[in-house]
Design a protein around this motif. Structure first.
Motif, PDB file in Angstrom:
ATOM      1  N   MET A   1     -45.006  -4.358  -8.204  1.00  0.00           N
ATOM      2  CA  MET A   1     -44.126  -3.280  -7.754  1.00  0.00           C
ATOM      3  C   MET A   1     -43.948  -3.312  -6.237  1.00  0.00           C
ATOM      4  SD  MET A   1     -44.419   0.826  -8.396  1.00  0.00           S
ATOM      5  CE  MET A   1     -45.685   1.065  -7.180  1.00  0.00           C
ATOM      6  N   ILE A   2     -45.084  -3.534  -5.526  1.00  0.00           N
ATOM      7  CA  ILE A   2     -45.031  -3.589  -4.070  1.00  0.00           C
ATOM      8  C   ILE A   2     -44.135  -4.739  -3.619  1.00  0.00           C
ATOM      9  CG2 ILE A   2     -46.380  -4.063  -1.989  1.00  0.00           C
ATOM     10  CD1 ILE A   2     -46.830  -1.305  -2.930  1.00  0.00           C
ATOM     11  N   LYS A   3     -44.294  -5.889  -4.261  1.00  0.00           N
ATOM     12  CA  LYS A   3     -43.504  -7.061  -3.891  1.00  0.00           C
ATOM     13  C   LYS A   3     -42.016  -6.802  -4.107  1.00  0.00           C
ATOM     14  CE  LYS A   3     -45.273 -11.090  -4.676  1.00  0.00           C
ATOM     15  NZ  LYS A   3     -45.750 -12.334  -5.327  1.00  0.00           N
ATOM     16  N   LYS A   4     -41.660  -6.167  -5.239  1.00  0.00           N
ATOM     17  CA  LYS A   4     -40.257  -5.854  -5.527  1.00  0.00           C
ATOM     18  C   LYS A   4     -39.692  -4.896  -4.484  1.00  0.00           C
ATOM     19  CE  LYS A   4     -39.878  -6.596 -10.511  1.00  0.00           C
ATOM     20  NZ  LYS A   4     -39.595  -5.935 -11.815  1.00  0.00           N
ATOM     21  N   THR A   5     -40.479  -3.864  -4.158  1.00  0.00           N
ATOM     22  CA  THR A   5     -40.044  -2.885  -3.150  1.00  0.00           C
ATOM     23  C   THR A   5     -39.839  -3.561  -1.798  1.00  0.00           C
ATOM     24  OG1 THR A   5     -41.291  -1.160  -4.298  1.00  0.00           O
ATOM     25  CG2 THR A   5     -40.610  -0.690  -2.037  1.00  0.00           C
ATOM     26  N   LYS A   6     -40.759  -4.456  -1.451  1.00  0.00           N
ATOM     27  CA  LYS A   6     -40.661  -5.161  -0.174  1.00  0.00           C
ATOM     28  C   LYS A   6     -39.395  -6.006  -0.106  1.00  0.00           C
ATOM     29  CE  LYS A   6     -43.459  -8.024   2.925  1.00  0.00           C
ATOM     30  NZ  LYS A   6     -44.761  -8.711   3.107  1.00  0.00           N
ATOM     31  N   TRP A   7     -39.100  -6.722  -1.202  1.00  0.00           N
ATOM     32  CA  TRP A   7     -37.886  -7.549  -1.221  1.00  0.00           C
ATOM     33  C   TRP A   7     -36.622  -6.698  -1.203  1.00  0.00           C
ATOM     34  CZ3 TRP A   7     -37.356 -12.185   0.306  1.00  0.00           C
ATOM     35  CH2 TRP A   7     -38.402 -13.109   0.177  1.00  0.00           C
ATOM     36  N   LYS A   8     -36.653  -5.549  -1.880  1.00  0.00           N
ATOM     37  CA  LYS A   8     -35.488  -4.660  -1.878  1.00  0.00           C
ATOM     38  C   LYS A   8     -35.202  -4.145  -0.466  1.00  0.00           C
ATOM     39  CE  LYS A   8     -35.700  -3.006  -6.665  1.00  0.00           C
ATOM     40  NZ  LYS A   8     -36.001  -1.844  -7.541  1.00  0.00           N
ATOM     41  N   ILE A   9     -36.264  -3.745   0.245  1.00  0.00           N
ATOM     42  CA  ILE A   9     -36.085  -3.267   1.625  1.00  0.00           C
ATOM     43  C   ILE A   9     -35.599  -4.402   2.517  1.00  0.00           C
ATOM     44  CG2 ILE A   9     -37.303  -2.364   3.650  1.00  0.00           C
ATOM     45  CD1 ILE A   9     -39.158  -0.867   1.727  1.00  0.00           C
ATOM     46  N   THR A  10     -36.167  -5.599   2.320  1.00  0.00           N
ATOM     47  CA  THR A  10     -35.751  -6.761   3.109  1.00  0.00           C
ATOM     48  C   THR A  10     -34.267  -7.053   2.911  1.00  0.00           C
ATOM     49  OG1 THR A  10     -37.957  -7.756   2.931  1.00  0.00           O
ATOM     50  CG2 THR A  10     -36.155  -9.220   3.533  1.00  0.00           C
ATOM     51  N   ILE A  11     -33.850  -7.074   1.662  1.00  0.00           N
ATOM     52  CA  ILE A  11     -32.434  -7.352   1.350  1.00  0.00           C
ATOM     53  C   ILE A  11     -31.538  -6.265   1.914  1.00  0.00           C
ATOM     54  CG2 ILE A  11     -30.768  -7.531  -0.542  1.00  0.00           C
ATOM     55  CD1 ILE A  11     -33.053  -8.846  -2.188  1.00  0.00           C
ATOM     56  N   LEU A  12     -31.959  -4.996   1.791  1.00  0.00           N
ATOM     57  CA  LEU A  12     -31.162  -3.886   2.314  1.00  0.00           C
ATOM     58  C   LEU A  12     -30.988  -4.007   3.830  1.00  0.00           C
ATOM     59  CD1 LEU A  12     -29.744  -1.173   1.816  1.00  0.00           C
ATOM     60  CD2 LEU A  12     -31.961  -0.053   2.144  1.00  0.00           C
ATOM     61  N   LEU A  13     -32.095  -4.245   4.539  1.00  0.00           N
ATOM     62  CA  LEU A  13     -32.018  -4.399   5.999  1.00  0.00           C
ATOM     63  C   LEU A  13     -31.144  -5.589   6.375  1.00  0.00           C
ATOM     64  CD1 LEU A  13     -35.771  -3.788   6.979  1.00  0.00           C
ATOM     65  CD2 LEU A  13     -33.840  -2.270   7.428  1.00  0.00           C
ATOM     66  N   TYR A  14     -31.279  -6.672   5.617  1.00  0.00           N
ATOM     67  CA  TYR A  14     -30.519  -7.885   5.905  1.00  0.00           C
ATOM     68  C   TYR A  14     -29.024  -7.649   5.713  1.00  0.00           C
ATOM     69  CZ  TYR A  14     -29.831 -12.935   6.258  1.00  0.00           C
ATOM     70  OH  TYR A  14     -29.448 -14.189   6.671  1.00  0.00           O
ATOM     71  N   VAL A  15     -28.673  -6.986   4.604  1.00  0.00           N
ATOM     72  CA  VAL A  15     -27.249  -6.715   4.318  1.00  0.00           C
ATOM     73  C   VAL A  15     -26.654  -5.793   5.372  1.00  0.00           C
ATOM     74  CG1 VAL A  15     -25.689  -5.571   2.700  1.00  0.00           C
ATOM     75  CG2 VAL A  15     -27.415  -7.151   1.840  1.00  0.00           C
ATOM     76  N   ILE A  16     -27.400  -4.736   5.755  1.00  0.00           N
ATOM     77  CA  ILE A  16     -26.908  -3.801   6.781  1.00  0.00           C
ATOM     78  C   ILE A  16     -26.666  -4.540   8.097  1.00  0.00           C
ATOM     79  CG2 ILE A  16     -27.529  -1.818   8.215  1.00  0.00           C
ATOM     80  CD1 ILE A  16     -29.006  -0.686   5.773  1.00  0.00           C
ATOM     81  N   PHE A  17     -27.639  -5.382   8.484  1.00  0.00           N
ATOM     82  CA  PHE A  17     -27.501  -6.119   9.740  1.00  0.00           C
ATOM     83  C   PHE A  17     -26.312  -7.084   9.690  1.00  0.00           C
ATOM     84  CE2 PHE A  17     -28.348 -10.044  12.101  1.00  0.00           C
ATOM     85  CZ  PHE A  17     -28.449  -9.543  13.388  1.00  0.00           C
ATOM     86  N   ILE A  18     -26.214  -7.842   8.601  1.00  0.00           N
ATOM     87  CA  ILE A  18     -25.117  -8.810   8.477  1.00  0.00           C
ATOM     88  C   ILE A  18     -23.772  -8.110   8.545  1.00  0.00           C
ATOM     89  CG2 ILE A  18     -23.958 -10.332   6.818  1.00  0.00           C
ATOM     90  CD1 ILE A  18     -26.677 -11.330   5.944  1.00  0.00           C
ATOM     91  N   THR A  19     -23.646  -7.007   7.797  1.00  0.00           N
ATOM     92  CA  THR A  19     -22.380  -6.267   7.780  1.00  0.00           C
ATOM     93  C   THR A  19     -22.013  -5.771   9.170  1.00  0.00           C
ATOM     94  OG1 THR A  19     -22.859  -5.567   5.511  1.00  0.00           O
ATOM     95  CG2 THR A  19     -21.139  -4.367   6.696  1.00  0.00           C
ATOM     96  N   ALA A  20     -22.989  -5.143   9.844  1.00  0.00           N
ATOM     97  CA  ALA A  20     -22.731  -4.596  11.181  1.00  0.00           C
ATOM     98  C   ALA A  20     -22.439  -5.713  12.185  1.00  0.00           C
ATOM     99  CB  ALA A  20     -23.926  -3.765  11.650  1.00  0.00           C
ATOM    100  N   PHE A  21     -23.217  -6.798  12.128  1.00  0.00           N
ATOM    101  CA  PHE A  21     -23.066  -7.895  13.087  1.00  0.00           C
ATOM    102  C   PHE A  21     -21.720  -8.595  12.921  1.00  0.00           C
ATOM    103  CE2 PHE A  21     -24.196 -12.051  15.003  1.00  0.00           C
ATOM    104  CZ  PHE A  21     -24.694 -11.580  16.218  1.00  0.00           C
ATOM    105  N   ILE A  22     -21.357  -8.870  11.669  1.00  0.00           N
ATOM    106  CA  ILE A  22     -20.060  -9.522  11.404  1.00  0.00           C
ATOM    107  C   ILE A  22     -18.916  -8.615  11.841  1.00  0.00           C
ATOM    108  CG2 ILE A  22     -18.507 -10.280   9.568  1.00  0.00           C
ATOM    109  CD1 ILE A  22     -20.889 -11.435   8.117  1.00  0.00           C
ATOM    110  N   ALA A  23     -19.046  -7.308  11.577  1.00  0.00           N
ATOM    111  CA  ALA A  23     -18.003  -6.357  11.974  1.00  0.00           C
ATOM    112  C   ALA A  23     -17.819  -6.348  13.494  1.00  0.00           C
ATOM    113  CB  ALA A  23     -18.350  -4.957  11.470  1.00  0.00           C
ATOM    114  N   ILE A  24     -18.949  -6.351  14.236  1.00  0.00           N
ATOM    115  CA  ILE A  24     -18.882  -6.336  15.703  1.00  0.00           C
ATOM    116  C   ILE A  24     -18.234  -7.619  16.222  1.00  0.00           C
ATOM    117  CG2 ILE A  24     -20.272  -6.409  17.808  1.00  0.00           C
ATOM    118  CD1 ILE A  24     -22.274  -4.547  16.345  1.00  0.00           C
ATOM    119  N   LEU A  25     -18.662  -8.774  15.698  1.00  0.00           N
ATOM    120  CA  LEU A  25     -18.098 -10.050  16.146  1.00  0.00           C
ATOM    121  C   LEU A  25     -16.620 -10.164  15.769  1.00  0.00           C
ATOM    122  CD1 LEU A  25     -20.944 -12.632  15.460  1.00  0.00           C
ATOM    123  CD2 LEU A  25     -20.356 -11.480  17.586  1.00  0.00           C
TER     124      LEU A  25
END
Length: 412
Positions: A1-25
């Motif tokens: 469960m911990i591993k799944k939660t960790k990957w979900k948070i990782t993916i969420l942070l990654y998607v938010i960053f990618i979306t924001a970074f691509i939008a800015i560029l």
């Protein structure tokens, strides 16, 4: 469960960053491109006014625009390859000017001008030219410039921005994974304390339960049949089973941190665990078929596989319709070993096929409580499967419910 939660948070942070970074560029790139185009358009307009001043026959133009006013214009972009074509009322087209670095002949310039007029737009783009139309009395001025240089600049900028994106994404993958680890650390600590508590409580309960069981059996042998005593013995057995299951979960959590596996004969483990259930199935009027391919080896522990097999077979037999069939099979497919337990019975709803593996989840609560079931069996089975880097998958089709697991075959 911990591993799944960790990957979900990782993916969420990654998607938010990618979306924001691509939008800015994207905004930066678009703003830079539009700024260049706007500046080129302004200079084309400026050049058209200059041409009017030098070639127009209308004196009033000279009163509006003067040479000194033209010199005050701030040109941030230098347009060397610029062309001016005049179209008079008689549809005659004349090349008035061409830049110092002109790469086009007069005929080619006129051809481009004719194509620009077909666009029927005051300003815009044609191939790799940017143009602007301007009135000079009854004449029409077609001013255009080659923007290949600026387009190449934009391509180089786009390539540079893509490289920045790629490097940033790789760096952020590690950063987001680290942040997610930091965020789930309190949860991990809480679960670890919970497992320690369950383990400690389970061991503390084992002794009094054993004493109670021995005492109850002694009483039963000394007194006549007593239904209240039978109730106590039955409840004691249920409690003992619950404690054993809780301790099994606790042990599995410990094994995840320090698992030492050896090569075992998966075929023998499953076959040995399945044979006792033939008797149970026979007593319930169920037909059980066992198909085990010989000598399939994996890395693991015999106790884990035996417990996993027992849980899945117990679950299958309990949920098989009277006079129906249960099947157990193990077969080799390339580098994988497929362990499958099937039974004919009530179909598991799609929305429950993941929930049945949760701790203390019971689909038929009344029946489970009556049988002394606490909803830990399949949860234990799932944790065992996770120890081996795999998962239990559920399928329901044509009246059959199938639980199957893929194991990596050990290389000799």
């Amino acid at each position: 469960m911990i591993k799944k939660t960790k990957w979900k948070i990782t993916i969420l942070l990654y998607v938010i960053f990618i979306t924001a970074f691509i939008a800015i560029l994207f905004i930066f790139y678009t703003a830079h491109r539009e700024s260049n185009r706007s500046e080129i358009s302004r200079q084309l307009s400026h050049y058209a006014r200059n041409v009017k001043l030098r070639f127009s026959y209308y004196g009033e133009d000279r009163n509006v625009i003067t040479e000194s006013a033209l010199k005050e214009e701030n040109q941030t972009l230098q347009l060397s390859e610029i062309y001016v074509v005049r179209k008079d009322p008689k549809e005659q087209m004349t090349v008035l000017e061409k830049g110092n670095d002109s790469k086009l002949s007069e005929q080619e310039i006129l051809t481009v001008a004719e194509n620009i007029l077909k666009e029927n737009v005051k300003k815009g783009y044609f191939e790799h030219f940017q143009y602007r139309l301007s009135k000079d009395g009854e004449n029409l001025l077609i001013v255009f410039t080659n923007i290949s240089f600026f387009e190449n600049q934009q391509k180089h900028m786009l390539f540079f921005l893509c490289m920045i994106c790629l490097i940033s994404f790789v760096i952020w993958a590690f950063v987001s994974y680290g942040i997610s680890g930091w965020l789930v650390k309190p949860m991990e600590n809480a679960l670890e304390k919970q497992n320690e508590f369950i383990s400690a409580a389970g061991h503390e309960l084992k002794t009094p339960l054993s004493i109670m069981k021995a005492s109850l059996e002694m009483l039963k042998s000394q007194i006549e049949d007593n239904k209240y005593l039978d109730y106590m013995i039955a409840e004691n057995e249920k409690m003992d089973a619950l404690v054993q299951e809780m301790l099994s979960l606790s042990k599995l959590e410990f094994q995840k941190k320090s698992k030492k596996l050896e090569v075992i004969n998966l075929s023998s483990c499953i076959e040995g665990s399945a044979l006792p259930f033939e008797v149970i199935a026979y007593e319930r009027g169920i037909s059980m078929k066992i198909q085990i391919e010989k000598d399939i080896f994996i890395y693991g522990k015999e106790k884990d596989i035996q417990q996993l097999t027992a849980i899945l077979l117990d679950n299958a037999v309990r949920h098989t319709n009277p006079k129906a069939k249960t099947m157990v099979s193990l077969e080799r497919r390339k580098e994988k070993a497929f362990f499958i337990v099937r039974n004919q019975g009530k179909e598991i709803p799609v929305e429950e096929r993941e929930k049945i593996f949760e701790q203390f989840y019971r689909g038929d609560k009344a029946r489970s409580r009556g049988e002394g079931r606490y909803g830990l069996g399949l949860s234990i089975a799932r944790n065992i499967a996770q120890l081996y880097g795999t998962k239990i998958q559920v399928e329901c089709e044509n009246g059959w419910t199938s639980f199957y697991i893929k194991f990596e075959i050990a290389k000799k």
